[in-house]
Design an enzyme around this catalytic site. Structure first.
Site, short mmCIF file in Angstrom:
data_model
loop_
_atom_site.label_atom_id
_atom_site.label_comp_id
_atom_site.label_asym_id
_atom_site.label_seq_id
_atom_site.Cartn_x
_atom_site.Cartn_y
_atom_site.Cartn_z
N ASP A 161 0.81 -1.32 0.13
CA ASP A 161 0.04 -0.03 0.13
C ASP A 161 1.05 1.16 -0.04
O ASP A 161 2.07 1.33 0.54
CB ASP A 161 -0.85 0.01 1.29
CG ASP A 161 -2.01 0.83 1.07
OD1 ASP A 161 -2.07 1.97 0.82
OD2 ASP A 161 -3.25 0.11 1.13
N ASN A 162 0.47 2.36 -0.75
CA ASN A 162 1.24 3.44 -0.70
C ASN A 162 0.58 4.61 0.27
O ASN A 162 1.04 5.59 0.32
CB ASN A 162 1.36 3.97 -1.87
CG ASN A 162 0.05 4.59 -2.72
OD1 ASN A 162 -1.18 4.47 -2.17
ND2 ASN A 162 0.02 5.43 -3.88
N THR A 219 -4.99 6.62 0.33
CA THR A 219 -6.25 6.87 1.01
C THR A 219 -6.14 5.97 2.18
O THR A 219 -7.18 5.91 3.17
CB THR A 219 -7.39 6.42 0.18
OG1 THR A 219 -7.25 5.26 -0.54
CG2 THR A 219 -7.52 7.53 -0.83
N GLY A 220 -5.31 4.76 2.29
CA GLY A 220 -5.15 3.94 3.49
C GLY A 220 -4.76 4.58 4.86
O GLY A 220 -4.41 5.48 4.68
N ASP A 256 3.89 1.79 -4.16
CA ASP A 256 2.96 2.35 -5.21
C ASP A 256 2.87 1.20 -6.41
O ASP A 256 3.92 1.16 -6.97
CB ASP A 256 3.39 3.88 -5.62
CG ASP A 256 2.54 4.37 -6.93
OD1 ASP A 256 2.01 3.75 -7.36
OD2 ASP A 256 2.48 5.59 -6.77
N VAL A 257 1.88 1.02 -6.49
CA VAL A 257 1.75 -0.37 -7.80
C VAL A 257 1.99 0.33 -9.11
O VAL A 257 1.94 -0.61 -9.92
CB VAL A 257 0.24 -1.21 -7.52
CG1 VAL A 257 0.26 -1.81 -6.33
CG2 VAL A 257 -0.81 -0.11 -7.76
N TYR A 288 -11.97 7.10 -12.66
CA TYR A 288 -12.30 5.79 -11.90
C TYR A 288 -12.87 4.71 -12.82
O TYR A 288 -12.56 3.68 -12.95
CB TYR A 288 -13.07 6.22 -10.88
CG TYR A 288 -13.38 4.84 -9.76
CD1 TYR A 288 -12.40 4.49 -9.04
CD2 TYR A 288 -14.48 4.60 -9.70
CE1 TYR A 288 -12.49 3.56 -8.16
CE2 TYR A 288 -14.77 3.41 -8.86
CZ TYR A 288 -13.90 2.95 -8.05
OH TYR A 288 -14.16 1.90 -7.16
P1 NAD Z 1 -9.89 2.44 0.14
O1 NAD Z 1 -9.52 3.96 -0.60
O2 NAD Z 1 -10.12 2.61 1.72
O3 NAD Z 1 -8.76 1.49 -0.16
C1 NAD Z 1 -7.83 1.57 -1.31
C2 NAD Z 1 -6.32 1.26 -0.76
O4 NAD Z 1 -5.60 1.36 -1.98
C3 NAD Z 1 -6.03 2.23 0.08
O5 NAD Z 1 -5.32 1.87 1.29
C4 NAD Z 1 -4.90 3.17 -0.78
O6 NAD Z 1 -3.92 3.77 0.09
C5 NAD Z 1 -4.20 2.12 -1.84
N1 NAD Z 1 -3.90 2.56 -2.80
C6 NAD Z 1 -4.37 3.60 -3.85
N2 NAD Z 1 -3.56 3.83 -4.68
C7 NAD Z 1 -2.57 2.78 -4.67
C8 NAD Z 1 -1.36 2.83 -5.28
N3 NAD Z 1 -0.91 3.38 -6.38
N4 NAD Z 1 -0.48 2.01 -4.99
C9 NAD Z 1 -0.52 1.19 -3.74
N5 NAD Z 1 -1.61 1.36 -3.02
C10 NAD Z 1 -2.65 2.37 -3.52
O7 NAD Z 1 -10.97 1.99 -0.82
P2 NAD Z 1 -11.84 0.70 -0.57
O8 NAD Z 1 -13.20 1.13 -0.35
O9 NAD Z 1 -11.14 -0.15 0.54
O10 NAD Z 1 -11.75 -0.07 -1.90
C11 NAD Z 1 -10.80 -1.18 -2.20
C12 NAD Z 1 -10.88 -1.67 -3.59
O11 NAD Z 1 -12.52 -2.10 -3.85
C13 NAD Z 1 -10.66 -0.32 -4.81
O12 NAD Z 1 -10.10 -1.05 -5.70
C14 NAD Z 1 -12.07 -0.16 -5.21
O13 NAD Z 1 -12.17 0.35 -6.40
C15 NAD Z 1 -12.96 -1.18 -4.96
N6 NAD Z 1 -14.41 -1.09 -4.69
C16 NAD Z 1 -14.79 -0.57 -3.41
C17 NAD Z 1 -16.14 -0.25 -3.35
C18 NAD Z 1 -16.64 0.15 -1.80
O14 NAD Z 1 -17.73 0.38 -2.02
N7 NAD Z 1 -15.96 0.29 -1.00
C19 NAD Z 1 -16.94 -0.32 -4.28
C20 NAD Z 1 -16.62 -0.90 -5.37
C21 NAD Z 1 -15.28 -1.03 -5.85
#
Ligand code: NAD
Ligand code: UDP
Ligand code: UDP
Length: 318
Positions: free
Chosen positions: A36-37, A40-41, A61-62, A148
């Site tokens: 994770d980078n 938003t985490g 960062d992926v 997105y």
């Molecule tokens: P979130 O923002 O809480 O988690 C996303 C994580 O990805 C974060 O920890 C962030 O730091 C990390 N991240 C972002 N860009 C990155 C990068 N370039 N390299 C490494 N890490 C990176 O969101 P979430 O709600 O936990 O969503 C997780 C996944 O599920 C996402 O792919 C999202 O698109 C998908 N999703 C979630 C929902 C929902 O309702 N929560 C709905 C549809 C899809």
């Protein structure tokens, strides 16, 4: 004795969904490498795991290559809330495209399964209701949400091309609106917004007339579905919808949250953001049949747990 223990990479593991997924994998005995980078985490989401020998964390960062060894990859890295993914739209698109290419390259080198966290946003503002996996969607390619939506669509394309071209074992989940503890306090998503507003006695911000619909899935249900999908029979790729089919208006959600919290919050109306989908409800027939999966947590129960989480956060900061 644990027989199925694996080394598993979870990208985006410090996020809302990823951190719950890691908890479940660790509970069944797997070793997890969280990548994770912290875009938003939150460290708080995984702090309880830092001294667990089954857990390891890499800040990475992926969009950059990553050379590691693993048995499976859950690829969740991507900001999910509109205000976060619109803050740096180019980075959001890079995360979906370059990030997926790198993780697919890693899976290809190792010959391991990889699961993509796709989204109901691939259906855009849907003209088919409820949404089935066969529907191709109605997506604006040049709008504020496109970084997105189109990023996730391109990622699905990459997954299926790696599958066809390189024989890679892929699993694609189309996740619908999910909520629960560890959602980011400032992520602006509807459930966290309304709960925080209700708990603090602030007005509830309804966008548009509040008659647009969504279907909300509790995070534990979703995580169960993701694991079932990853462990499903060889050859089952999806895409498969994972979500709770009980649809409601955003106005009704506001009323339910105010009722549970017992809040005196009023409602204020704000402009509807552009390209905001009017309706969304998953058809989960495929998930039921292929994965024997359906969500079990009713909205009120899930909201009560989520409200308790945010109430705890507010108490800590008081
Ligand atoms: P979130 O923002 O809480 O988690 C996303 C994580 O990805 C974060 O920890 C962030 O730091 C990390 N991240 C972002 N860009 C990155 C990068 N370039 N390299 C490494 N890490 C990176 O969101 P979430 O709600 O936990 O969503 C997780 C996944 O599920 C996402 O792919 C999202 O698109 C998908 N999703 C979630 C929902 C929902 O309702 N929560 C709905 C549809 C899809
Ligand atoms: N890659 C990676 N880790 C690996 C293997 C590959 O990050 O263990 C990256 C690599 O940088 C490459 C991308 O994944 O850019 C795609 O890899 P692939 O083998 O599909 O493509 P190629 O290297 O042939 O361009
Ligand atoms: N929404 C709202 N008030 C808020 C936040 C969101 O009325 O404070 C609405 C938003 O316009 C959308 C729905 O709630 O119609 C779900 O928004 P969210 O950002 O949670 O998810 P998405 O639009 O990606 O489904």
């Amino acid at each position: 004795m644990i027989t199925h223990a694996k080394r598993i990479i979870v990208t985006g593991g410090a996020g809302f969904v990823g951190s719950h997924l890691i908890d479940s994998l660790i509970a069944r005995g797997d070793e997890v490498l969280c990548v994770d980078n912290f875009y938003t985490g939150q460290k708080a989401n995984i702090a309880h795991l830092l001294y667990n020998p089954q857990f390891e964390l890499i800040r990475h960062d992926v969009t950059f290559p990553l050379y590691l060894e693993t048995d499976q990859i859950y690829h969740l890295a991507c900001p999910a809330a509109p205000i976060h993914y619109q803050r740096d739209p180019v980075q959001t698109l890079k995360t979906s495209v370059h990030g997926s290419i790198n993780m697919l390259g890693l899976a290809k080198r190792l010959g391991v399964r990889i699961l993509q966290a796709s989204t109901s946003e691939v259906y855009g503002d849907p003209e088919v209701h409820p949404q089935t996996e066969g529907y191709w969607g109605n997506v604006n390619p040049i709008g504020l949400r496109s970084c997105y939506d189109e990023g996730k669509r391109a990622a699905e394309t990459l997954f299926f091309d790696y599958h066809r071209q390189h024989g890679l074992e892929i699993k694609v989940a189309r996740i619908f609106n999910t909520y629960g503890p560890r959602m980011h306090v400032n992520d602006g998503r509807v459930v966290s917004n309304f709960i925080l507003q209700a708990l603090q006695g602030q007005p509830i911000t309804l966008y548009g007339d509040g008659m647009q619909t969504r279907s909300f899935c509790y995070v534990d249900d979703l995580v169960g579905g993701l694991i079932k999908l990853m462990d499903s029979t060889e050859g089952f790729t999806g895409p498969v919808n994972l979500g709770n089919p009980s649809e409601m208006t955003i106005k009704a959600l506001a009323e339910t949250i105010v009722d549970i919290v017992g809040s005196g919050s009023s409602v204020v109306y704000r402009d509807l953001p552009s390209d905001d989908p009017k309706q969304r409800q998953p058809d989960i027939a495929l998930a039921r049949e292929a994965l024997d999966w359906a969500p079990g947590v009713v909205l009120r129960d899930g909201l009560e747990k989520t409200i308790a989480y945010f109430d705890g956060l507010l108490t800590e900061t008081r």
